[in-house]
Design a protein around this motif. Structure first.
Motif, PDB file in Angstrom:
ATOM      1  N   UNK A 107       0.827  -1.208   0.000  1.00  0.00           N
ATOM      2  CA  UNK A 107       0.000   0.000   0.000  1.00  0.00           C
ATOM      3  C   UNK A 107       0.861   1.257   0.000  1.00  0.00           C
ATOM      4  N   UNK A 108       1.983   1.219   0.712  1.00  0.00           N
ATOM      5  CA  UNK A 108       2.886   2.377   0.727  1.00  0.00           C
ATOM      6  C   UNK A 108       3.441   2.642  -0.673  1.00  0.00           C
ATOM      7  N   UNK A 109       3.847   1.581  -1.360  1.00  0.00           N
ATOM      8  CA  UNK A 109       4.366   1.734  -2.723  1.00  0.00           C
ATOM      9  C   UNK A 109       3.277   2.265  -3.656  1.00  0.00           C
ATOM     10  N   UNK A 110       2.057   1.775  -3.488  1.00  0.00           N
ATOM     11  CA  UNK A 110       0.952   2.264  -4.314  1.00  0.00           C
ATOM     12  C   UNK A 110       0.660   3.733  -4.039  1.00  0.00           C
ATOM     13  N   UNK A 111       0.838   4.176  -2.789  1.00  0.00           N
ATOM     14  CA  UNK A 111       0.660   5.601  -2.476  1.00  0.00           C
ATOM     15  C   UNK A 111       1.665   6.454  -3.241  1.00  0.00           C
ATOM     16  N   UNK A 112       2.856   5.925  -3.422  1.00  0.00           N
ATOM     17  CA  UNK A 112       3.892   6.663  -4.153  1.00  0.00           C
ATOM     18  C   UNK A 112       3.635   6.603  -5.662  1.00  0.00           C
ATOM     19  N   UNK A 113       3.323   5.400  -6.160  1.00  0.00           N
ATOM     20  CA  UNK A 113       3.100   5.234  -7.602  1.00  0.00           C
ATOM     21  C   UNK A 113       1.939   6.103  -8.081  1.00  0.00           C
ATOM     22  N   UNK A 114       0.829   6.084  -7.347  1.00  0.00           N
ATOM     23  CA  UNK A 114      -0.325   6.885  -7.751  1.00  0.00           C
ATOM     24  C   UNK A 114      -0.098   8.370  -7.544  1.00  0.00           C
ATOM     25  N   UNK A 115       1.001   8.714  -6.851  1.00  0.00           N
ATOM     26  CA  UNK A 115       1.367  10.116  -6.700  1.00  0.00           C
ATOM     27  C   UNK A 115       2.303  10.622  -7.781  1.00  0.00           C
ATOM     28  N   UNK A 116       3.188   9.749  -8.255  1.00  0.00           N
ATOM     29  CA  UNK A 116       4.169  10.180  -9.257  1.00  0.00           C
ATOM     30  C   UNK A 116       3.757   9.811 -10.682  1.00  0.00           C
ATOM     31  N   UNK A 117       2.698   9.008 -10.843  1.00  0.00           N
ATOM     32  CA  UNK A 117       2.221   8.625 -12.177  1.00  0.00           C
ATOM     33  C   UNK A 117       0.737   8.941 -12.339  1.00  0.00           C
ATOM     34  N   UNK A 118       0.335  10.180 -12.100  1.00  0.00           N
ATOM     35  CA  UNK A 118      -1.101  10.506 -12.186  1.00  0.00           C
ATOM     36  C   UNK A 118      -1.675  10.369 -13.584  1.00  0.00           C
ATOM     37  N   UNK A 119      -0.857  10.614 -14.626  1.00  0.00           N
ATOM     38  CA  UNK A 119      -1.375  10.494 -15.984  1.00  0.00           C
ATOM     39  C   UNK A 119      -1.782   9.053 -16.283  1.00  0.00           C
ATOM     40  N   UNK A 120      -0.981   8.105 -15.812  1.00  0.00           N
ATOM     41  CA  UNK A 120      -1.271   6.691 -16.033  1.00  0.00           C
ATOM     42  C   UNK A 120      -2.545   6.286 -15.289  1.00  0.00           C
ATOM     43  N   UNK A 121      -2.641   6.681 -14.022  1.00  0.00           N
ATOM     44  CA  UNK A 121      -3.824   6.338 -13.222  1.00  0.00           C
ATOM     45  C   UNK A 121      -5.076   6.969 -13.813  1.00  0.00           C
ATOM     46  N   UNK A 122      -4.960   8.227 -14.211  1.00  0.00           N
ATOM     47  CA  UNK A 122      -6.107   8.931 -14.765  1.00  0.00           C
ATOM     48  C   UNK A 122      -6.560   8.316 -16.090  1.00  0.00           C
ATOM     49  N   UNK A 123      -5.607   7.959 -16.929  1.00  0.00           N
ATOM     50  CA  UNK A 123      -5.943   7.439 -18.251  1.00  0.00           C
ATOM     51  C   UNK A 123      -6.656   6.092 -18.175  1.00  0.00           C
TER      52      UNK A 123
END
Length: 629
Positions: free
Chosen positions: A462-478
């Motif tokens: 979950x900690x890693x996902x908090x970072x990934x979804x913070x530094x890759x917003x374009x990917x998550x949004x798309x």
């Protein structure tokens, strides 16, 4: 592939059934069953990402193959579009990680088989709720969810307050379920169908008095399930009494079920979000929820109770974004719903790790644990930075979108309140960090060790996902957010997929327009400007907190029976590493009348909280009849 949704639900209920038969005496067997059932459900839901999120399909499934006859729905159907799948992903991810965390976390508990049975029933009901296309079936899932949640709240019934918390959840949860059932019956009396796609078509420009009455009842019932203010009083006690793995599930998926239902209700069933009055109602509810939740959290001296109030506060951001009824607002609201699941689940697991190692979550009794539990401390800080909205963590992205969306909608006051709530969130977690992980370590905790690996793995994921979804917003949004936003707005596609191509136009009498969704971010301010304003508000809050002085007589004192003392229980303790009783005394002094009112309002009496729910429902009915044509 059309069978994946029903299989992902059935496998969780089947896991509960098999646990009763084969896992009642053997711990390894019930762990295996829980892991397999939650793992299969996770895989089945993730396999739907490509056809639904990427290719834009909507999957429907009629139980028993009872398809519509002569354009009329007579069977129970599942309908999974991008919105339902988005929340389904949240559910199955929460379930799987919580299951892993439970291996070691509940090893000292008795009757662990009951835990796994109730947990899998809870998971299956929430997933069934977000995948169903039938309004009455949604009510059935809500009932299963409520009673499973009550049982899990009371699981550690030897702890003080557990049974009382379960009773509060039972009473208020039953009120919410009753409101949903009454609303469902009222809708059925008008349209004579329970299929949500058909209801949506039949209610288009047909909001009769009975439909408006049903709308108000359903909105109140689903708001209670989402724990928005003032329907929230059961949540803090339940979150605190339940095991942390269950608190994570309550925060990560149970309240999201309420949010999902509100989205379906206001956008799809009743087509109400083009009305300014409905937008304003949700924005006001969301803003009040975020502010009340964070101020209640500031005064807590228990780790889990503080997190419970923050969970309520963060749902306020989601409801506010939804209420804006813009593509940007919906994007921010749904992004924050995902982020809330990640960072709040992470924080509840951190609190569970602290309790597992020390046997307490009382902030006044803890301190210096970073020396003994460095990984847990690092994980906690990631969660704290995320929920506070600091870059590069995920909370910053979704909060920034909400700041932009409210500012773009000419609601600067809401923007300022949202920023202020983030500042107060950061301030309260500074208190938690200092009192739990830094400062002086009490002698009794000198032999504390880091929690087992089976607990740390889901925390690190979950900690890693908090970072990934913070530094890759374009990917998550798309791949996640944009398809879900489009599904919210593309009502015609939702109707036609279930009822047949062209049904929406046939019933409504005109083509159902597909909105043009523009995801261009508002260009008024860049992230640096928001950070500067955040910093200025942080300085202002610090000055206010320090300027009030130290005055024990300025706010209500601890009562003789502390079990009803929601806000100030523990304030009389003499020892505190964080000086937590001093840190916010100035703020409490300046806001003493507000805190006094909130202290008196949260009496701990179930009858009072039930009255809140009924009174607010009455306000909803009056408001909707007066302002919704």
């Amino acid at each position: 592939m059309q069978h994946y949704p029903i299989l992902s639900i059935v496998v969780l209920f089947l896991g509960a059934f098999l646990t009763v038969i084969f896992g009642s005496k053997n711990d390894a067997v019930r762990k295996f069953i829980a892991t397999i059932s939650s793992g299969i459900s996770l895989v089945l839901v993730l396999l739907l990402i490509k056809p639904i999120m990427i290719e834009g399909n909507v999957i429907n499934y009629w139980l028993g193959n009872w398809r519509p006859v002569h354009d009329w729905a007579i069977g129970i159907g599942l309908e999974v579009d991008a919105l339902g799948l988005f929340f389904g992903i949240i559910v199955v991810l929460t379930v799987f990680l919580s299951t892993l965390f439970s291996y070691s976390y509940i090893k000292k508990d008795v009757e662990k088989d009951k835990y796994y049975v109730l947990f899998q029933m809870l998971a299956g009901s929430v997933l069934g709720l977000v995948f169903t296309g039938d309004l009455f079936n949604m009510f059935v899932m809500i009932e299963i969810m409520t009673f499973a949640a009550v049982g899990l709240t009371a699981f550690r019934n030897y702890q003080e307050g557990a049974l009382e918390a379960a009773l509060k959840y039972l009473v208020l949860g039953s009120i919410g379920s009753s409101l949903v059932l009454a609303g469902t019956i009222t809708i059925y009396s008008q349209v004579h169908t329970l299929n949500m796609a058909q209801i949506s078509a039949l209610l288009f420009n047909n909001l009769t008095p009975s439909a408006l009455f049903a709308f108000a009842l359903l909105l109140a019932g689903f708001s209670l399930k989402a724990f928005v203010v003032p329907f929230h009083p059961a949540a803090p006690d339940a979150y605190m009494a339940a095991p942390s793995s269950i608190s994570m599930a309550f925060s990560g998926m149970v309240n999201k079920a309420g949010v999902y239902a509100i989205l379906r209700l206001v956008y799809v069933l009743f087509h109400s979000m083009d009305l300014k009055s409905m937008q304003m109602l949700l924005i006001v509810i969301g803003t009040i929820t975020m502010f009340v939740g964070v101020t209640m959290a500031l005064a807590q001296n228990d780790f889990k109770r503080l997190l419970a109030f923050h969970s309520i506060s963060q749902i306020g951001y989601v409801i506010t974004g939804i209420g804006l009824s813009t593509a940007l607002g919906l994007t921010g609201g749904l992004y924050h719903a995902l982020n809330h699941t990640l960072f709040k689940g992470l924080l509840f697991l951190s609190a569970g790790a602290v309790f597992f190692a020390t046997g307490t979550t009382d902030l006044n009794k803890l301190g210096g644990l970073a020396k003994k539990m460095p990984q847990t401390a690092a994980i906690f800080l990631i969660g704290a930075f995320s929920i506070s909205g600091l870059p590069p963590f995920n909370g910053f992205v979704s909060k920034w979108l909400i700041y932009q969306a409210t500012y773009q909608a000419n609601m600067a006051i809401v923007t300022i309140i949202a920023l202020l709530v983030s500042v107060m969130t950061l301030a309260s977690f500074i208190k938690v960090a200092q009192s739990v992980f830094f400062g002086q370590m009490p002698e009794e905790f000198k032999d504390v060790k880091e929690v087992p690996l089976s607990m740390r793995i889901p925390m690190w994921i979950m900690a890693i996902l908090c970072i990934i979804t913070g530094i890759m917003p374009q990917f998550v949004t798309k791949y996640l957010i944009n398809p879900a936003v489009s599904a919210v707005l593309n009502i015609g596609n939702y109707i036609d997929t279930m009822m047949g191509s062209g049904y929406a136009q046939k019933i409504i009498g005109e083509p159902v327009q597909i909105p043009q969704v523009d995801y261009t971010l508002a260009g008024y301010w860049n992230p640096i400007a928001w950070l500067v304003l955040f910093g200025l508000l942080l300085i202002a809050v610090a000055l206010v907190a320090l300027a009030g002085g130290f005055n024990h007589q300025s706010i209500p004192v601890e009562e003789d029976n502390p079990k009803y003392d929601v806000f100030f229980s523990g304030e009389a303790n003499e020892f505190s590493h964080v000086k937590g009783n001093d840190l916010f005394w100035g703020l409490k002094h300046d806001l003493r009348h507000y805190f006094g009112f909130m202290h008196d309002a949260h009496s701990g009496v179930i009858n009072d909280y039930a009255l809140w729910a009924i009174f607010t429902t009455s306000i909803f009915i009056i408001y909707i009849f007066l302002l919704v044509p």
